[in-house]
Design an enzyme around this catalytic site. Structure first.
Site, PDB file in Angstrom:
ATOM      1  N   ARG A  89       0.829  -1.219   0.000  1.00  0.00           N
ATOM      2  CA  ARG A  89       0.000   0.000   0.000  1.00  0.00           C
ATOM      3  C   ARG A  89       0.856   1.259   0.000  1.00  0.00           C
ATOM      4  O   ARG A  89       0.347   2.344   0.273  1.00  0.00           O
ATOM      5  CB  ARG A  89      -0.915   0.004   1.202  1.00  0.00           C
ATOM      6  CG  ARG A  89      -0.144  -0.134   2.508  1.00  0.00           C
ATOM      7  CD  ARG A  89      -1.020   0.203   3.626  1.00  0.00           C
ATOM      8  NE  ARG A  89      -0.400  -0.114   4.890  1.00  0.00           N
ATOM      9  CZ  ARG A  89      -0.916   0.249   6.030  1.00  0.00           C
ATOM     10  NH1 ARG A  89      -2.036   0.912   6.047  1.00  0.00           N
ATOM     11  NH2 ARG A  89      -0.325  -0.066   7.150  1.00  0.00           N
ATOM     12  N   LYS A 109       1.652   6.616   0.973  1.00  0.00           N
ATOM     13  CA  LYS A 109       1.259   5.435   1.736  1.00  0.00           C
ATOM     14  C   LYS A 109      -0.259   5.417   1.846  1.00  0.00           C
ATOM     15  O   LYS A 109      -0.849   6.374   2.364  1.00  0.00           O
ATOM     16  CB  LYS A 109       1.908   5.485   3.131  1.00  0.00           C
ATOM     17  CG  LYS A 109       1.745   4.202   3.926  1.00  0.00           C
ATOM     18  CD  LYS A 109       2.694   4.187   5.110  1.00  0.00           C
ATOM     19  CE  LYS A 109       2.421   3.001   6.023  1.00  0.00           C
ATOM     20  NZ  LYS A 109       3.334   2.978   7.176  1.00  0.00           N
ATOM     21  N   ASP A 121      -6.414  -3.999   1.142  1.00  0.00           N
ATOM     22  CA  ASP A 121      -7.114  -3.054   0.269  1.00  0.00           C
ATOM     23  C   ASP A 121      -6.194  -1.943  -0.247  1.00  0.00           C
ATOM     24  O   ASP A 121      -6.634  -1.067  -0.986  1.00  0.00           O
ATOM     25  CB  ASP A 121      -8.314  -2.445   1.010  1.00  0.00           C
ATOM     26  CG  ASP A 121      -7.913  -1.808   2.329  1.00  0.00           C
ATOM     27  OD1 ASP A 121      -6.702  -1.585   2.548  1.00  0.00           O
ATOM     28  OD2 ASP A 121      -8.811  -1.544   3.154  1.00  0.00           O
ATOM     29  N   ARG A 172       5.314  10.373   2.452  1.00  0.00           N
ATOM     30  CA  ARG A 172       6.451  10.105   3.314  1.00  0.00           C
ATOM     31  C   ARG A 172       7.726  10.286   2.513  1.00  0.00           C
ATOM     32  O   ARG A 172       7.771   9.989   1.316  1.00  0.00           O
ATOM     33  CB  ARG A 172       6.244   8.678   3.826  1.00  0.00           C
ATOM     34  CG  ARG A 172       7.413   7.937   4.318  1.00  0.00           C
ATOM     35  CD  ARG A 172       6.934   6.728   5.084  1.00  0.00           C
ATOM     36  NE  ARG A 172       6.940   5.527   4.252  1.00  0.00           N
ATOM     37  CZ  ARG A 172       6.802   4.303   4.744  1.00  0.00           C
ATOM     38  NH1 ARG A 172       6.596   4.112   6.029  1.00  0.00           N
ATOM     39  NH2 ARG A 172       6.829   3.260   3.961  1.00  0.00           N
ATOM     40  N   ASP A 248      11.267  -6.491   7.562  1.00  0.00           N
ATOM     41  CA  ASP A 248      10.790  -5.622   6.488  1.00  0.00           C
ATOM     42  C   ASP A 248      10.492  -4.209   6.996  1.00  0.00           C
ATOM     43  O   ASP A 248      10.196  -3.320   6.203  1.00  0.00           O
ATOM     44  CB  ASP A 248       9.541  -6.217   5.812  1.00  0.00           C
ATOM     45  CG  ASP A 248       8.472  -6.605   6.809  1.00  0.00           C
ATOM     46  OD1 ASP A 248       8.753  -7.452   7.679  1.00  0.00           O
ATOM     47  OD2 ASP A 248       7.367  -6.059   6.749  1.00  0.00           O
ATOM     48  N   ASN A 249      10.567  -4.012   8.299  1.00  0.00           N
ATOM     49  CA  ASN A 249      10.318  -2.682   8.853  1.00  0.00           C
ATOM     50  C   ASN A 249      11.596  -2.048   9.393  1.00  0.00           C
ATOM     51  O   ASN A 249      11.541  -1.065  10.124  1.00  0.00           O
ATOM     52  CB  ASN A 249       9.268  -2.752   9.968  1.00  0.00           C
ATOM     53  CG  ASN A 249       7.886  -3.084   9.417  1.00  0.00           C
ATOM     54  OD1 ASN A 249       7.617  -2.865   8.239  1.00  0.00           O
ATOM     55  ND2 ASN A 249       7.027  -3.609  10.256  1.00  0.00           N
TER      56      ASN A 249
HETATM   57  P1  AMP Z   1       3.318  -3.610   8.050  1.00  0.00           P
HETATM   58  O1  AMP Z   1       3.294  -4.565   9.190  1.00  0.00           O
HETATM   59  O2  AMP Z   1       2.320  -2.488   8.140  1.00  0.00           O
HETATM   60  O3  AMP Z   1       4.703  -3.077   7.817  1.00  0.00           O
HETATM   61  O4  AMP Z   1       2.872  -4.415   6.736  1.00  0.00           O
HETATM   62  C1  AMP Z   1       3.374  -5.673   6.383  1.00  0.00           C
HETATM   63  C2  AMP Z   1       3.036  -5.973   4.936  1.00  0.00           C
HETATM   64  O5  AMP Z   1       1.634  -5.943   4.722  1.00  0.00           O
HETATM   65  C3  AMP Z   1       3.644  -5.022   3.935  1.00  0.00           C
HETATM   66  O6  AMP Z   1       4.010  -5.751   2.807  1.00  0.00           O
HETATM   67  C4  AMP Z   1       2.506  -4.071   3.657  1.00  0.00           C
HETATM   68  O7  AMP Z   1       2.632  -3.469   2.394  1.00  0.00           O
HETATM   69  C5  AMP Z   1       1.297  -5.001   3.714  1.00  0.00           C
HETATM   70  N1  AMP Z   1       0.068  -4.288   4.087  1.00  0.00           N
HETATM   71  C6  AMP Z   1      -0.260  -3.761   5.287  1.00  0.00           C
HETATM   72  N2  AMP Z   1      -1.484  -3.201   5.242  1.00  0.00           N
HETATM   73  C7  AMP Z   1      -1.951  -3.354   3.991  1.00  0.00           C
HETATM   74  C8  AMP Z   1      -3.159  -2.982   3.309  1.00  0.00           C
HETATM   75  N3  AMP Z   1      -4.143  -2.335   3.927  1.00  0.00           N
HETATM   76  N4  AMP Z   1      -3.271  -3.322   2.007  1.00  0.00           N
HETATM   77  C9  AMP Z   1      -2.306  -3.985   1.372  1.00  0.00           C
HETATM   78  N5  AMP Z   1      -1.159  -4.360   1.944  1.00  0.00           N
HETATM   79  C10 AMP Z   1      -0.976  -4.056   3.241  1.00  0.00           C
HETATM   80 MG    MG Z   2       6.054  -2.436   6.848  1.00  0.00          MG
END
Ligand code: AMP
Ligand code: MG
Length: 492
Positions: A89, A109, A121, A172, A248-249
């Site tokens: 996203r 984002k 989504d 961002r 990944d973060n």
């Molecule tokens: P995060 O824990 O927020 O860093 O997200 C982990 C993974 O899930 C990353 O690959 C994000 O791009 C994906 N992700 C998180 N929220 C969404 C969303 N609402 N729609 C699509 N991908 C998402």
């Molecule tokens: Mg992330």
């Protein structure tokens, strides 16, 4: 608007990204904009008044020169390897270069689905964009490396999380958003050519200082180990819990990246878990240094083919050598920072113990971490009774402070500490204002009602967290009782 996009990331092989088009956000409305971040792109303040600004940063109208892509990466999520994550996203519009020659990746984002969205989504909710916007600017104000937030555009689109919320897009900025997981993706896919390309791109654009070394890949890893160690030491000193330290973060530049269920400590609680989906406490506050090192070892593994292409044992030795620097880099920053928090000018071997003893006491007595250290700056090394000090007033039982205070006073006297000087120095490192969860929550509540002023008030406040701001005294107060009941989960 942004006139100079260079898109060097797009010159990397196809496997690095997917070309995408942002999904338009209906009825876009400017929720917040950050003058400091606009300045990073040489954008004048008036630019936000142009309808084209809102359209561009809603993802509704392409910016000239932008070539939107979603970046590809993998990652260890809660310890488990996921071979393909990527920007589900987030959409990279391109790299903008400012007049000083600094290059900034501009990312939207929440601008809709990408090939990496899986079941998601592609949206971000207004609540989470406000939290990221405020926290990244609060971290910057604290002097802690972080991605930056330029603006939030809200829209009339419903998004389903634990409840129905509205969508928003956060813009961002970072020199690059490359993560540990970017390396992991190519290593575990066995695509070592891409691994070289990634490392060489980073060396050329973000690590020029080591590009000329005999083994620049070893130096690259060492740089990432050291900057990560320093970053986490800064988090620990200020009482920041990230909440989702998946690989990944974690940024290869040692930036605080991907704000989700983060939290600042109110009362000092070492095992504080800010993420209510973290049932095991993997990412509890006091686990962060250990987890950072674990994540770095995942990165080091992914870099093995670079460290020594022919000799696996030699590569492992180089990886371990780099990883071994974590502890000394962490401790150097942490111990120096602890001394500064205590206002100590000279080094004494007993200082780490003095600091640890204080943290134990703060935990036992459930003392507010930020308020205590700010008050400690007003501690007298002379004759005032310690239990009548401002610092003691932070304890439910001021007498509990007395024993530690006596050894602290002795330590201050041993270096002839000047109370006024010390106070000034301590006020530069012990913030008066942090982004407490309940403060963010209040801004979110008002924003849901269409009033965005509290977001701007907080942003301006937190840009200067060390300054006394008498008209905002209440923002430094002890959090209200309801603050303890706020729940923050991964869903954002
Ligand atoms: P995060 O824990 O927020 O860093 O997200 C982990 C993974 O899930 C990353 O690959 C994000 O791009 C994906 N992700 C998180 N929220 C969404 C969303 N609402 N729609 C699509 N991908 C998402
Ligand atoms: Mg992330």
């Amino acid at each position: 608007m942004i006139s100079d996009f260079t898109n060097s990331y797009l010159r990397l092989p196809e496997a690095f990204f997917e070309r995408v088009t942002p999904t338009p956000l209906p009825a876009p409305e400017l929720v917040a904009f950050n003058p400091a971040a606009l300045g990073l792109l040489d954008l004048p303040l008036e630019v936000v008044e142009a309808p084209a600004f809102v359209e561009a940063f809603a993802g509704n109208r392409p910016l000239p020169g932008a070539e939107p892509v979603a970046m590809c990466y993998a990652g260890h999520q809660f310890g488990h390897y996921v071979p393909r994550l990527g920007d589900g996203r987030a959409i990279l519009l391109g790299e903008a270069t400012n007049r000083r020659g600094d290059r900034w990746e501009v990312q939207l984002k929440g601008a809709g689905r990408t090939p990496f969205s899986r079941d998601g989504d592609g949206r971000a909710v207004l609540r989470s964009t406000i939290r990221e916007y405020l926290c990244s600017e609060a971290m910057h104000g604290l002097g802690i490396p972080t991605t930056r937030a330029m603006c939030i555009v809200g829209g009339r689109e419903e998004v389903y999380r634990e409840q129905i919320e509205t969508a928003a897009v956060l813009t961002r900025l970072a020199p690059t958003h490359v993560r540990f997981g970017t390396f992991e993706y190519f290593y575990h896919a066995g695509d070592y050519r891409a691994l070289w390309e990634l490392a060489n791109w980073l060396l050329a654009h973000h690590f020029q200082q080591v590009a000329g070394y005999r083994n620049p890949y070893h130096e690259l890893l060492r740089e990432i180990v050291v900057s990560t160690a320093r970053l986490i030491a800064r988090w620990q000193l200020v009482g920041f819990a990230h909440g989702v330290m998946n690989t990944d973060n974690l940024s290869v530049l040692g930036l605080t990246l991907d704000y989700g269920p983060f939290g600042f400590l109110d009362r000092y609680q070492p095992d504080f878990i800010c993420n209510h989906s973290d049932y095991q406490g993997r990412y509890a506050f006091d686990q962060q240094p250990r987890i950072a090192l674990w994540n770095l070892s995942c990165l080091a593994q992914a870099m093995l083919p670079l460290l020594h292409p022919e000799d696996g044992e030699a590569a492992a030795a180089l990886a371990n050598e780099a990883l071994a620097e974590f502890e000394s880099a962490f401790m150097a920053t942490y111990v120096r920072g602890a001394r500064e928090k205590l206002g100590l000018m000279r080094e004494d071997r007993g200082d780490p113990r003095l600091f640890a003893g204080l943290l134990r006491l703060l935990a036992e007595q459930q003392v507010d971490y930020t308020r205590f250290f700010r008050a400690l700056g007003r501690f007298s090394s002379r004759d005032e009774a310690p239990e009548r000090s401002e610092a003691a007033a932070e304890f439910a039982d001021p007498a509990a402070f007395a024993v530690w205070a006596a050894s602290y006073r002795e330590r201050l006297r041993a270096e002839n500490s000047d109370d006024a000087l010390r106070r000034r120095a301590m006020d530069q490192v012990n913030p008066k204002y942090i982004l407490r969860n309940y403060l963010a929550e209040q801004a979110i509540e008002s924003a849901r009602g269409g009033d965005f002023r509290e977001i701007e008030r907080l942003r301006a406040l937190l840009a200067r967290p060390f300054d006394e701001q008498p008209e905002r005294e209440d923002y430094a107060a002890r959090p209200p009782a309801w603050a303890g009941r706020i729940e923050v989960s991964c869903s954002s």
